[in-house]
Design a protein around this motif. Sequence first.
Motif, mmCIF file in Angstrom:
data_model
loop_
_atom_site.group_PDB
_atom_site.id
_atom_site.type_symbol
_atom_site.label_atom_id
_atom_site.label_comp_id
_atom_site.label_asym_id
_atom_site.label_seq_id
_atom_site.Cartn_x
_atom_site.Cartn_y
_atom_site.Cartn_z
ATOM 1 N N LEU A 16 85.178 13.671 107.925
ATOM 2 C CA LEU A 16 86.404 12.805 106.720
ATOM 3 C C LEU A 16 86.269 11.344 106.989
ATOM 4 C CD1 LEU A 16 89.613 15.034 107.615
ATOM 5 C CD2 LEU A 16 87.961 15.910 105.884
ATOM 6 N N GLN A 17 86.325 11.174 108.228
ATOM 7 C CA GLN A 17 86.023 9.235 108.162
ATOM 8 C C GLN A 17 84.270 9.379 107.430
ATOM 9 O OE1 GLN A 17 86.211 7.594 111.839
ATOM 10 N NE2 GLN A 17 88.436 8.080 112.102
ATOM 11 N N LEU A 18 83.675 9.752 107.785
ATOM 12 C CA LEU A 18 82.037 9.742 106.886
ATOM 13 C C LEU A 18 82.064 9.444 105.651
ATOM 14 C CD1 LEU A 18 79.456 11.273 110.434
ATOM 15 C CD2 LEU A 18 80.154 8.841 109.169
ATOM 16 N N SER A 19 82.880 10.639 104.839
ATOM 17 C CA SER A 19 82.629 11.173 104.377
ATOM 18 C C SER A 19 83.581 10.355 103.113
ATOM 19 C CB SER A 19 83.842 12.202 103.731
ATOM 20 O OG SER A 19 83.754 13.077 102.108
ATOM 21 N N ARG A 20 84.729 9.176 103.312
ATOM 22 C CA ARG A 20 85.717 9.014 103.167
ATOM 23 C C ARG A 20 84.890 7.999 103.240
ATOM 24 N NH1 ARG A 20 87.712 5.258 100.308
ATOM 25 N NH2 ARG A 20 89.338 4.105 99.737
ATOM 26 N N CYS A 21 84.280 7.338 103.721
ATOM 27 C CA CYS A 21 83.442 5.356 103.862
ATOM 28 C C CYS A 21 81.976 5.332 103.196
ATOM 29 C CB CYS A 21 83.913 5.337 105.542
ATOM 30 S SG CYS A 21 84.512 4.313 106.323
ATOM 31 N N LEU A 22 81.797 6.780 103.356
ATOM 32 C CA LEU A 22 80.052 6.837 102.091
ATOM 33 C C LEU A 22 79.901 7.955 101.251
ATOM 34 C CD1 LEU A 22 78.073 6.778 105.159
ATOM 35 C CD2 LEU A 22 78.323 4.551 103.687
ATOM 36 N N GLY A 23 81.650 8.343 100.649
ATOM 37 C CA GLY A 23 81.412 9.267 99.790
ATOM 38 C C GLY A 23 80.773 10.010 99.332
ATOM 39 N N ARG A 25 79.549 14.670 99.841
ATOM 40 C CA ARG A 25 79.610 15.733 100.184
ATOM 41 C C ARG A 25 80.135 16.543 101.143
ATOM 42 N NH1 ARG A 25 75.172 14.705 96.462
ATOM 43 N NH2 ARG A 25 75.192 14.615 94.286
ATOM 44 N N GLU A 26 80.280 18.053 101.160
ATOM 45 C CA GLU A 26 81.285 18.493 102.674
ATOM 46 C C GLU A 26 80.085 18.170 103.330
ATOM 47 O OE1 GLU A 26 82.306 22.052 101.755
ATOM 48 O OE2 GLU A 26 83.960 21.545 102.827
ATOM 49 N N GLU A 27 78.686 19.050 102.826
ATOM 50 C CA GLU A 27 77.704 19.391 103.486
ATOM 51 C C GLU A 27 77.031 18.197 103.850
ATOM 52 O OE1 GLU A 27 73.415 21.741 103.326
ATOM 53 O OE2 GLU A 27 74.883 22.410 101.892
ATOM 54 N N GLU A 28 76.886 17.310 103.356
ATOM 55 C CA GLU A 28 76.069 15.809 103.768
ATOM 56 C C GLU A 28 76.926 15.327 104.785
ATOM 57 O OE1 GLU A 28 74.919 14.328 99.373
ATOM 58 O OE2 GLU A 28 76.264 13.507 99.939
ATOM 59 N N ALA A 29 78.398 15.073 104.559
ATOM 60 C CA ALA A 29 78.914 14.738 105.946
ATOM 61 C C ALA A 29 78.858 15.626 106.860
ATOM 62 C CB ALA A 29 80.518 14.531 105.374
ATOM 63 N N VAL A 30 78.776 17.270 107.125
ATOM 64 C CA VAL A 30 78.569 18.030 108.405
ATOM 65 C C VAL A 30 76.998 17.851 108.842
ATOM 66 C CG1 VAL A 30 78.414 20.275 109.060
ATOM 67 C CG2 VAL A 30 80.486 19.286 107.298
ATOM 68 N N GLN A 31 76.618 17.406 107.714
ATOM 69 C CA GLN A 31 74.602 17.045 108.413
ATOM 70 C C GLN A 31 74.502 16.177 108.891
ATOM 71 O OE1 GLN A 31 71.481 19.134 106.944
ATOM 72 N NE2 GLN A 31 72.841 20.396 105.535
ATOM 73 N N SER A 32 75.424 15.010 108.952
ATOM 74 C CA SER A 32 75.450 13.579 108.507
ATOM 75 C C SER A 32 74.874 12.883 110.352
ATOM 76 C CB SER A 32 76.144 13.203 108.316
ATOM 77 O OG SER A 32 77.335 13.159 109.238
ATOM 78 N N VAL A 33 75.024 13.713 111.505
ATOM 79 C CA VAL A 33 74.829 13.627 112.231
ATOM 80 C C VAL A 33 73.557 13.148 112.556
ATOM 81 C CG1 VAL A 33 74.363 15.648 113.419
ATOM 82 C CG2 VAL A 33 75.351 14.206 114.732
ATOM 83 N N LYS A 34 72.464 13.628 111.947
ATOM 84 C CA LYS A 34 70.937 13.426 111.792
ATOM 85 C C LYS A 34 70.439 12.315 111.492
ATOM 86 C CE LYS A 34 70.490 17.876 110.755
ATOM 87 N NZ LYS A 34 70.233 19.135 109.307
ATOM 88 N N ASN A 74 83.305 1.362 112.405
ATOM 89 C CA ASN A 74 83.083 2.219 113.394
ATOM 90 C C ASN A 74 83.593 4.107 113.215
ATOM 91 O OD1 ASN A 74 84.838 -0.077 113.946
ATOM 92 N ND2 ASN A 74 86.257 -0.386 112.953
ATOM 93 N N ALA A 75 83.450 3.672 111.822
ATOM 94 C CA ALA A 75 83.336 6.031 111.325
ATOM 95 C C ALA A 75 81.931 6.091 112.184
ATOM 96 C CB ALA A 75 83.502 6.071 110.090
ATOM 97 N N ILE A 76 80.716 5.438 111.428
ATOM 98 C CA ILE A 76 79.868 5.610 111.983
ATOM 99 C C ILE A 76 80.232 5.833 114.290
ATOM 100 C CG2 ILE A 76 77.083 5.368 113.091
ATOM 101 C CD1 ILE A 76 77.230 4.373 110.095
ATOM 102 N N ASN A 77 80.343 5.047 114.711
ATOM 103 C CA ASN A 77 80.744 4.845 116.120
ATOM 104 C C ASN A 77 81.030 6.182 116.247
ATOM 105 O OD1 ASN A 77 78.499 2.549 116.742
ATOM 106 N ND2 ASN A 77 80.353 1.343 116.242
ATOM 107 N N PHE A 78 82.053 6.541 116.231
ATOM 108 C CA PHE A 78 83.491 7.697 116.263
ATOM 109 C C PHE A 78 82.663 8.453 115.958
ATOM 110 C CE2 PHE A 78 87.064 11.155 115.291
ATOM 111 C CZ PHE A 78 86.843 11.320 116.240
#
Length: 171
Positions: A16-23, A25-34, A74-78
Amino acid sequence: FRSGGQYQCATTAAVLQLSRCLGLREEEAVQSVKSLKSWKQAIQNNQERVNVVFGTEGGRLRETTVIDREKTLNAINFAIKVAGENNGKLIDKHNLHQAIGLFRRVAMAAGLTGKNSPHSLRYAYAEDAAKFHGNTMSHKETLAMVSMDLGHADGRGRYISQVYYKNEQSE
């Protein structure tokens, strides 16, 4: 605690934090770990935008503007911390479909539905992006930039205005 509420809350909070900070989508946020390490490096190098590669519509690379550097970092570090505790994934499931399903179930159980759904975070990001871009750009340029930040084409300004800004009139 892997199957417990504390684990699910942390993983959902990271997404949720990554989605909020970078706009995202759900799938983008779930896969953002890469992309977390490259995003962190880009922000530390004072880049204004980061590349969104995984989970995008049509698999098309897009860039999104970093509005609040400190909050985003902060969201990325978390998220990096959460992934480190979850086999390198934000949501530790066997496949993407299961990970998204778990994310949705936890979000719904937490009451994140309707106007408060995870997708509403893209609306909040769009508002922040419009203010950010609006400081130096015309209204039409601002809408085009927000459209591109969200992964739409630059010609979708009217769509952005109607959907994200509740039928605000475009110039």
